[in-house]
Motif scaffolding. Structure first.
Motif, PDB file in Angstrom:
ATOM      1  N   ASP A 171       7.979   3.410 -15.632  1.00  0.00           N
ATOM      2  CA  ASP A 171       7.199   4.326 -14.950  1.00  0.00           C
ATOM      3  C   ASP A 171       5.767   3.839 -13.850  1.00  0.00           C
ATOM      4  O   ASP A 171       4.859   4.611 -13.601  1.00  0.00           O
ATOM      5  N   GLU A 172       5.255   2.826 -14.265  1.00  0.00           N
ATOM      6  CA  GLU A 172       3.951   2.343 -14.451  1.00  0.00           C
ATOM      7  C   GLU A 172       4.284   0.998 -13.465  1.00  0.00           C
ATOM      8  O   GLU A 172       5.083  -0.498 -13.798  1.00  0.00           O
ATOM      9  N   TYR A 173       2.979   0.017 -13.061  1.00  0.00           N
ATOM     10  CA  TYR A 173       2.790  -0.693 -12.739  1.00  0.00           C
ATOM     11  C   TYR A 173       2.333  -1.644 -13.575  1.00  0.00           C
ATOM     12  O   TYR A 173       1.170  -1.053 -14.344  1.00  0.00           O
ATOM     13  N   ASP A 174       2.815  -2.743 -13.892  1.00  0.00           N
ATOM     14  CA  ASP A 174       1.983  -4.457 -14.703  1.00  0.00           C
ATOM     15  C   ASP A 174       1.036  -5.033 -13.610  1.00  0.00           C
ATOM     16  O   ASP A 174       0.799  -5.569 -14.273  1.00  0.00           O
ATOM     17  N   ALA A 175       1.207  -5.040 -12.998  1.00  0.00           N
ATOM     18  CA  ALA A 175       0.999  -6.231 -11.626  1.00  0.00           C
ATOM     19  C   ALA A 175       1.120  -5.579  -9.731  1.00  0.00           C
ATOM     20  O   ALA A 175       2.221  -5.107  -9.926  1.00  0.00           O
ATOM     21  N   ILE A 176       0.245  -6.153  -9.144  1.00  0.00           N
ATOM     22  CA  ILE A 176       0.000  -6.465  -7.513  1.00  0.00           C
ATOM     23  C   ILE A 176      -0.533  -7.263  -7.345  1.00  0.00           C
ATOM     24  O   ILE A 176      -0.982  -8.117  -7.980  1.00  0.00           O
ATOM     25  N   VAL A 177      -0.068  -7.677  -6.038  1.00  0.00           N
ATOM     26  CA  VAL A 177      -0.686  -9.136  -5.129  1.00  0.00           C
ATOM     27  C   VAL A 177      -1.530  -8.392  -3.888  1.00  0.00           C
ATOM     28  O   VAL A 177      -0.574  -6.970  -3.582  1.00  0.00           O
ATOM     29  N   VAL A 178      -2.665  -8.724  -3.658  1.00  0.00           N
ATOM     30  CA  VAL A 178      -3.649  -7.771  -2.749  1.00  0.00           C
ATOM     31  C   VAL A 178      -4.082  -8.668  -2.516  1.00  0.00           C
ATOM     32  O   VAL A 178      -4.811  -9.576  -2.591  1.00  0.00           O
ATOM     33  N   ARG A 179      -4.535  -8.651  -0.690  1.00  0.00           N
ATOM     34  CA  ARG A 179      -5.156  -9.354  -0.076  1.00  0.00           C
ATOM     35  C   ARG A 179      -6.636  -8.871  -0.328  1.00  0.00           C
ATOM     36  O   ARG A 179      -6.940  -7.630   0.063  1.00  0.00           O
ATOM     37  N   ALA A 180      -8.028  -9.612  -0.430  1.00  0.00           N
ATOM     38  CA  ALA A 180      -9.391  -9.476  -0.502  1.00  0.00           C
ATOM     39  C   ALA A 180      -9.992 -10.762  -0.056  1.00  0.00           C
ATOM     40  O   ALA A 180      -9.396 -11.754  -0.341  1.00  0.00           O
ATOM     41  N   GLY A 181     -11.339 -10.320  -0.148  1.00  0.00           N
ATOM     42  CA  GLY A 181     -12.099 -11.489  -0.013  1.00  0.00           C
ATOM     43  C   GLY A 181     -12.666 -11.956  -1.280  1.00  0.00           C
ATOM     44  O   GLY A 181     -13.601 -12.903  -0.834  1.00  0.00           O
ATOM     45  N   ASP A 182     -12.401 -11.297  -2.096  1.00  0.00           N
ATOM     46  CA  ASP A 182     -13.333 -11.607  -3.560  1.00  0.00           C
ATOM     47  C   ASP A 182     -12.863 -11.128  -4.796  1.00  0.00           C
ATOM     48  O   ASP A 182     -12.393 -10.180  -4.072  1.00  0.00           O
ATOM     49  N   GLU A 183     -12.790 -11.176  -5.680  1.00  0.00           N
ATOM     50  CA  GLU A 183     -11.847 -10.912  -6.928  1.00  0.00           C
ATOM     51  C   GLU A 183     -12.655  -9.823  -7.414  1.00  0.00           C
ATOM     52  O   GLU A 183     -11.277  -9.182  -8.013  1.00  0.00           O
ATOM     53  N   VAL A 209      -3.698  -9.178  -9.891  1.00  0.00           N
ATOM     54  CA  VAL A 209      -4.488  -8.054 -10.794  1.00  0.00           C
ATOM     55  C   VAL A 209      -3.365  -7.674 -11.873  1.00  0.00           C
ATOM     56  O   VAL A 209      -2.307  -7.051 -11.106  1.00  0.00           O
ATOM     57  N   SER A 210      -3.208  -7.946 -13.025  1.00  0.00           N
ATOM     58  CA  SER A 210      -2.471  -7.811 -13.635  1.00  0.00           C
ATOM     59  C   SER A 210      -3.130  -6.817 -14.880  1.00  0.00           C
ATOM     60  O   SER A 210      -3.769  -6.933 -15.194  1.00  0.00           O
ATOM     61  N   ARG A 211      -1.779  -6.164 -15.716  1.00  0.00           N
ATOM     62  CA  ARG A 211      -2.323  -5.576 -17.004  1.00  0.00           C
ATOM     63  C   ARG A 211      -2.673  -6.064 -18.147  1.00  0.00           C
ATOM     64  O   ARG A 211      -1.494  -7.326 -17.287  1.00  0.00           O
ATOM     65  N   THR A 212      -3.465  -6.053 -18.657  1.00  0.00           N
ATOM     66  CA  THR A 212      -4.014  -7.099 -20.219  1.00  0.00           C
ATOM     67  C   THR A 212      -3.129  -6.355 -21.272  1.00  0.00           C
ATOM     68  O   THR A 212      -2.909  -6.696 -22.766  1.00  0.00           O
ATOM     69  N   ASP A 238      -3.809   5.170  -7.641  1.00  0.00           N
ATOM     70  CA  ASP A 238      -2.834   4.490  -6.618  1.00  0.00           C
ATOM     71  C   ASP A 238      -2.046   3.856  -7.396  1.00  0.00           C
ATOM     72  O   ASP A 238      -0.577   3.663  -7.260  1.00  0.00           O
ATOM     73  N   PHE A 239      -2.406   3.261  -8.689  1.00  0.00           N
ATOM     74  CA  PHE A 239      -1.182   2.383  -9.830  1.00  0.00           C
ATOM     75  C   PHE A 239      -1.062   3.186 -10.788  1.00  0.00           C
ATOM     76  O   PHE A 239      -2.153   2.976 -11.619  1.00  0.00           O
ATOM     77  N   GLU A 240      -0.135   3.524 -10.905  1.00  0.00           N
ATOM     78  CA  GLU A 240       0.088   4.217 -12.583  1.00  0.00           C
ATOM     79  C   GLU A 240      -0.102   3.535 -13.123  1.00  0.00           C
ATOM     80  O   GLU A 240       0.336   2.335 -13.705  1.00  0.00           O
ATOM     81  N   GLY A 241      -0.683   3.771 -14.392  1.00  0.00           N
ATOM     82  CA  GLY A 241      -1.315   2.487 -15.538  1.00  0.00           C
ATOM     83  C   GLY A 241      -2.539   1.461 -15.435  1.00  0.00           C
ATOM     84  O   GLY A 241      -2.579   1.419 -16.443  1.00  0.00           O
ATOM     85  N   PHE A 242      -2.957   1.513 -14.177  1.00  0.00           N
ATOM     86  CA  PHE A 242      -4.176   0.944 -14.238  1.00  0.00           C
ATOM     87  C   PHE A 242      -5.055   1.769 -14.182  1.00  0.00           C
ATOM     88  O   PHE A 242      -5.780   2.595 -13.993  1.00  0.00           O
ATOM     89  N   GLU A 243      -6.888   1.177 -15.953  1.00  0.00           N
ATOM     90  CA  GLU A 243      -7.195   2.200 -15.591  1.00  0.00           C
ATOM     91  C   GLU A 243      -8.096   2.077 -14.311  1.00  0.00           C
ATOM     92  O   GLU A 243      -8.141   1.178 -13.806  1.00  0.00           O
ATOM     93  N   ARG A 244      -8.787   3.136 -14.451  1.00  0.00           N
ATOM     94  CA  ARG A 244      -9.894   3.462 -13.436  1.00  0.00           C
ATOM     95  C   ARG A 244     -10.857   2.627 -13.850  1.00  0.00           C
ATOM     96  O   ARG A 244     -11.440   2.441 -12.013  1.00  0.00           O
ATOM     97  N   THR A 251      -8.036  -0.449  -8.563  1.00  0.00           N
ATOM     98  CA  THR A 251      -8.520   1.084  -9.319  1.00  0.00           C
ATOM     99  C   THR A 251      -8.354   2.206  -8.813  1.00  0.00           C
ATOM    100  O   THR A 251      -9.097   2.712  -8.752  1.00  0.00           O
ATOM    101  N   ASN A 252      -8.207   2.129  -7.417  1.00  0.00           N
ATOM    102  CA  ASN A 252      -8.332   3.130  -6.159  1.00  0.00           C
ATOM    103  C   ASN A 252      -8.099   4.580  -6.895  1.00  0.00           C
ATOM    104  O   ASN A 252      -6.359   4.225  -7.223  1.00  0.00           O
TER     105      ASN A 252
END
Length: 84
Positions: A15-27, A6-9, A52-58, A35-36
């Motif tokens: 002090d902000e996230y620009d990307a994270i990698v998560v494990r999930a069943g679907d997109e 999941v990446s920022r566009t 939870d991830f500063e900079g990610f829009e709700r 966005t939690n």
């Protein structure tokens, strides 16, 4: 389950996230994880959202979700450092 990047566009700052990698069943679930956050009510009655991830829009409007291939050589998946 799969891994999703999941990446920022948009531009990110210190002090902000620009990307994270998560494990999930679907997109959709990956986007939900990204966005939690927690909503807090202020003393004046207004509400504040703490992501939870500063900079990610709700609403996820500044994010993209990409499924990652699980096969491949061993190595780093993500190293994203933006400390201030």
């Amino acid at each position: 389950m799969a891994l999703y990047l999941v990446s920022r566009t948009d531009r990110h700052d210190y002090d902000e996230y620009d990307a994270i990698v998560v494990r999930a069943g679907d997109e959709a679930t990956a986007l939900k994880i990204a966005t939690n956050g927690t909503e807090h009510e202020r003393t004046d009655g207004s509400k504040r959202w703490d992501s939870d991830f500063e900079g990610f829009e709700r609403d996820g409007s500044n994010l993209t979700v990409e499924r990652l291939e699980s096969r491949g050589p061993a190595g780093r998946v993500l190293a994203s450092f933006n400390a201030g």
